[in-house]
Scaffold this motif. Sequence first.
Motif, PDB file in Angstrom:
ATOM      1  N   ASP A 138       4.043 -49.303 -13.378  1.00 37.88           N
ATOM      2  CA  ASP A 138       4.746 -48.462 -14.346  1.00 37.88           C
ATOM      3  C   ASP A 138       5.719 -47.566 -13.595  1.00 37.88           C
ATOM      4  N   LYS A 254       3.727 -46.216 -10.531  1.00 38.10           N
ATOM      5  CA  LYS A 254       2.264 -46.275 -10.417  1.00 38.10           C
ATOM      6  C   LYS A 254       1.775 -47.694 -10.651  1.00 38.10           C
ATOM      7  N   TYR A 256      -1.277 -50.329 -11.365  1.00 34.98           N
ATOM      8  CA  TYR A 256      -2.637 -50.483 -11.870  1.00 34.98           C
ATOM      9  C   TYR A 256      -3.131 -51.861 -11.458  1.00 34.98           C
ATOM     10  N   ILE A 266      -8.367 -48.229 -16.473  1.00 39.52           N
ATOM     11  CA  ILE A 266      -7.499 -47.088 -16.157  1.00 39.52           C
ATOM     12  C   ILE A 266      -6.109 -47.323 -16.760  1.00 39.52           C
ATOM     13  N   VAL A 269      -6.218 -46.726 -20.509  1.00 40.61           N
ATOM     14  CA  VAL A 269      -6.270 -45.305 -20.864  1.00 40.61           C
ATOM     15  C   VAL A 269      -4.907 -44.652 -20.628  1.00 40.61           C
ATOM     16  N   GLU A 270      -4.323 -44.891 -19.450  1.00 38.23           N
ATOM     17  CA  GLU A 270      -3.072 -44.182 -19.126  1.00 38.23           C
ATOM     18  C   GLU A 270      -1.893 -44.688 -19.963  1.00 38.23           C
ATOM     19  N   GLN A 271      -1.872 -45.982 -20.244  1.00 45.76           N
ATOM     20  CA  GLN A 271      -0.796 -46.494 -21.100  1.00 45.76           C
ATOM     21  C   GLN A 271      -1.014 -46.014 -22.542  1.00 45.76           C
ATOM     22  N   LEU A 273      -2.197 -43.187 -23.319  1.00 42.96           N
ATOM     23  CA  LEU A 273      -1.756 -41.781 -23.341  1.00 42.96           C
ATOM     24  C   LEU A 273      -0.229 -41.664 -23.348  1.00 42.96           C
ATOM     25  N   GLN A 274       0.460 -42.788 -23.080  1.00 47.62           N
ATOM     26  CA  GLN A 274       1.930 -42.757 -23.115  1.00 47.62           C
ATOM     27  C   GLN A 274       2.486 -43.409 -24.372  1.00 47.62           C
ATOM     28  N   LYS A 279      -0.416 -41.532 -28.671  1.00 44.86           N
ATOM     29  CA  LYS A 279      -0.738 -40.600 -27.578  1.00 44.86           C
ATOM     30  C   LYS A 279      -1.416 -39.311 -28.025  1.00 44.86           C
ATOM     31  N   LYS A 283      -5.237 -38.600 -26.951  1.00 43.75           N
ATOM     32  CA  LYS A 283      -5.479 -37.479 -26.031  1.00 43.75           C
ATOM     33  C   LYS A 283      -6.550 -36.551 -26.612  1.00 43.75           C
TER      34      LYS A 283
END
Length: 292
Positions: A138, A254, A256, A266, A269-271, A273-274, A279, A283
């Motif tokens: 990303d 970043k 993954y 991970i 979760v992070e995608q 949150l974007q 999001k 969150k």
Amino acid sequence: MKNAIKKAVFPVAGMGTRFLPATKANPKEMLPVVDKPLIQYAVEEALAAGIEVLVFITGSNKRAIEDHFDKAYELENELELRGKTETLKLIQNIIPPHVTCVHIRQAEALGLGHAVGRAKAVIGDEAFAVILADDLIDDQASGCLSQMVQVFKEWQCSVLGVERIDPTETQSYGIVRSNSIGNNLGRVEEIVEKPKPEKAPSNLAVVGRYILTPKIFDKLDLVTPGAGGEIQLTDAIALLLKEQAVLSYEFSGKRYDCGSKLGYLIATVEQGLQHEELKEEFKAYLQGLILE
Ligand code: G1P
């Protein structure tokens, strides 16, 4: 050598044993991160870098990948009839009209090097990219491959996308020893596939992004089974760098590791949150979970 990289190879013939039973009938590259399959993230990164020919090296059980990048007449008709224009756009615009998909069947899964070698006839005499969809990268600014294409344009030689890893994890990667030439760039002096930590020449790992000159195909022809009994791309690169410059490039962005369950979680979760639609709610949910 041409100045731009127009073709990218996506080796997608692996069995995905780490994700069984999810990958029993479905390719691991079709595992979704939020709402897009892993392979689509990889393809979008290639398109952002100006790639016009996508070469998929496939195996058995991989038809879903072909279908994913093809026109879906029934689904499109249905969505049109229901007036779902936005959803229709989502599935129609995955591959722009000027881009061609080529699917090559790798009859036997003999390793990454063997897979890349299958692309020779389609690649011809030009430099090309290799993208491993397991590594989702990303970089909101430009995309990892775009950064590497810029490096190629300047240096006109092979470029490996690399990242510093925990020294205990060298056995999962191709590891390089490079001499810094500045600007996150190094000239690769040595490359070893999956060395034990005590044998590793550094902790600089090749992740799934390569720009390679066509000379790699001659080298792949010479390679015999290496680590894990497989024809390794790393071993062909080791031969290549005796003849031509090969650069390592520490990209920004970043990564993954979606080849592992933890890395995949991970990424999800992070995608998530974007994700524009999800999001805020997601969150709040995660915060609640942590406070419980
Ligand atoms: C492959 C390559 C390895 C590279 C890695 C990056 O290994 O052989 O050199 O570091 O991808 O993800 P694999 O993960 O397919 O075992």
